[in-house]
Design a protein around this motif. Structure first.
Motif, PDB file in Angstrom:
ATOM      1  N   PHE A  30       0.853  -1.186   0.000  1.00 21.83           N
ATOM      2  CA  PHE A  30       0.000   0.000   0.000  1.00 21.83           C
ATOM      3  C   PHE A  30       0.884   1.230   0.000  1.00 21.83           C
ATOM      4  N   THR A  31       0.292   2.365  -0.433  1.00 23.64           N
ATOM      5  CA  THR A  31       1.083   3.564  -0.689  1.00 23.64           C
ATOM      6  C   THR A  31       0.452   4.801  -0.044  1.00 23.64           C
ATOM      7  N   PRO A  32       0.639   4.978   1.257  1.00 23.45           N
ATOM      8  CA  PRO A  32       0.064   6.149   1.927  1.00 23.45           C
ATOM      9  C   PRO A  32       0.879   7.420   1.641  1.00 23.45           C
ATOM     10  N   ASN A  33       0.780   7.915   0.399  1.00 21.77           N
ATOM     11  CA  ASN A  33       1.597   9.056  -0.019  1.00 21.77           C
ATOM     12  C   ASN A  33       0.781  10.306  -0.311  1.00 21.77           C
ATOM     13  N   GLY A  34      -0.517  10.275   0.014  1.00 13.89           N
ATOM     14  CA  GLY A  34      -1.342  11.463  -0.157  1.00 13.89           C
ATOM     15  C   GLY A  34      -1.954  11.649  -1.528  1.00 13.89           C
ATOM     16  N   ASP A  35      -1.803  10.683  -2.442  1.00 15.92           N
ATOM     17  CA  ASP A  35      -2.380  10.845  -3.777  1.00 15.92           C
ATOM     18  C   ASP A  35      -3.828  10.363  -3.862  1.00 15.92           C
ATOM     19  N   GLY A  36      -4.367   9.859  -2.746  1.00 18.92           N
ATOM     20  CA  GLY A  36      -5.759   9.411  -2.718  1.00 18.92           C
ATOM     21  C   GLY A  36      -5.982   8.000  -3.231  1.00 18.92           C
ATOM     22  N   LEU A  37      -4.929   7.307  -3.615  1.00 11.96           N
ATOM     23  CA  LEU A  37      -5.032   5.941  -4.124  1.00 11.96           C
ATOM     24  C   LEU A  37      -4.273   4.986  -3.209  1.00 11.96           C
ATOM     25  N   ASN A  38      -4.923   3.909  -2.796  1.00 11.16           N
ATOM     26  CA  ASN A  38      -4.255   2.856  -2.033  1.00 11.16           C
ATOM     27  C   ASN A  38      -3.599   3.396  -0.764  1.00 11.16           C
ATOM     28  N   GLU A  39      -4.294   4.303  -0.075  1.00  9.48           N
ATOM     29  CA  GLU A  39      -3.735   5.007   1.086  1.00  9.48           C
ATOM     30  C   GLU A  39      -3.738   4.186   2.369  1.00  9.48           C
ATOM     31  N   ILE A  40      -4.613   3.189   2.472  1.00 13.91           N
ATOM     32  CA  ILE A  40      -4.782   2.449   3.720  1.00 13.91           C
ATOM     33  C   ILE A  40      -4.661   0.953   3.457  1.00 13.91           C
ATOM     34  N   PHE A  41      -3.926   0.276   4.325  1.00 16.82           N
ATOM     35  CA  PHE A  41      -3.855  -1.179   4.288  1.00 16.82           C
ATOM     36  C   PHE A  41      -5.160  -1.702   4.893  1.00 16.82           C
ATOM     37  N   VAL A  42      -6.031  -2.194   4.031  1.00 15.48           N
ATOM     38  CA  VAL A  42      -7.355  -2.651   4.437  1.00 15.48           C
ATOM     39  C   VAL A  42      -7.475  -4.129   4.103  1.00 15.48           C
ATOM     40  N   VAL A  43      -7.921  -4.904   5.067  1.00 14.61           N
ATOM     41  CA  VAL A  43      -8.198  -6.322   4.860  1.00 14.61           C
ATOM     42  C   VAL A  43      -9.689  -6.444   4.611  1.00 14.61           C
ATOM     43  N   ARG A  44     -10.044  -6.878   3.412  1.00 15.23           N
ATOM     44  CA  ARG A  44     -11.463  -7.053   3.108  1.00 15.23           C
ATOM     45  C   ARG A  44     -11.883  -8.456   3.514  1.00 15.23           C
ATOM     46  N   SER A  45     -13.054  -8.549   4.118  1.00 18.26           N
ATOM     47  CA  SER A  45     -13.516  -9.836   4.615  1.00 18.26           C
ATOM     48  C   SER A  45     -15.038  -9.849   4.701  1.00 18.26           C
ATOM     49  N   ARG A  46     -15.565 -11.047   4.854  1.00 15.24           N
ATOM     50  CA  ARG A  46     -17.005 -11.183   5.063  1.00 15.24           C
ATOM     51  C   ARG A  46     -17.246 -12.455   5.870  1.00 15.24           C
ATOM     52  N   HIS A  47     -18.436 -12.552   6.401  1.00 15.50           N
ATOM     53  CA  HIS A  47     -18.858 -13.720   7.179  1.00 15.50           C
ATOM     54  C   HIS A  47     -17.994 -13.934   8.426  1.00 15.50           C
ATOM     55  N   LEU A  48     -17.636 -12.840   9.113  1.00  9.19           N
ATOM     56  CA  LEU A  48     -16.791 -12.965  10.298  1.00  9.19           C
ATOM     57  C   LEU A  48     -17.548 -12.581  11.559  1.00  9.19           C
TER      58      LEU A  48
END
Length: 112
Positions: A30-48
């Motif tokens: 991930f690239t938290p560089n302020g460009d608005g793209l891919n700013e946060i390391f997010v784990v996507r999940s469901r059924h938890l």
């Protein structure tokens, strides 16, 4: 590079780890560089039922923790300082709605 385990469609720079299709999707950069793209390391999940994620630096020190699937890491320490670029390690523990316990460990790259 994309690592795929399961039957889900993927985007670049993600690993899909699943016991149920699309249960957990873990990015590996991930690239938290302020460009608005891919700013946060997010784990996507469901059924938890339960979710915990920990991020560690290369010395094994925990730099971040969250316990909700809606959370994520913005590349800062808990004190608000920017973490340096580099390789970090994650440990993610989940309990599915069916009561199955799963643990995922791996690396991720923080690029600014």
């Amino acid at each position: 590079m994309v690592d795929v385990i399961g039957f889900c469609n993927t985007a670049s720079a993600q690993s899909i780890i699943t016991t149920d299709p699309c249960l957990v999707i873990i990015p590996n950069v991930f690239t938290p560089n302020g460009d608005g793209l891919n700013e946060i390391f997010v784990v996507r999940s469901r059924h938890l039922k339960s979710f915990e994620a920990r991020i560690f630096n290369r010395w094994g020190q925990q730099v971040y923790y969250w316990d909700t699937p809606n959370g994520g890491w913005d590349g800062r320490t808990v004190s608000g300082l920017e973490s340096p670029e580099g390789t970090y390690f994650y440990s993610i523990n989940v309990i599915t709605k069916d009561g199955d316990e799963e643990q995922y460990q791996g690396t991720l790259m923080l690029k600014r």
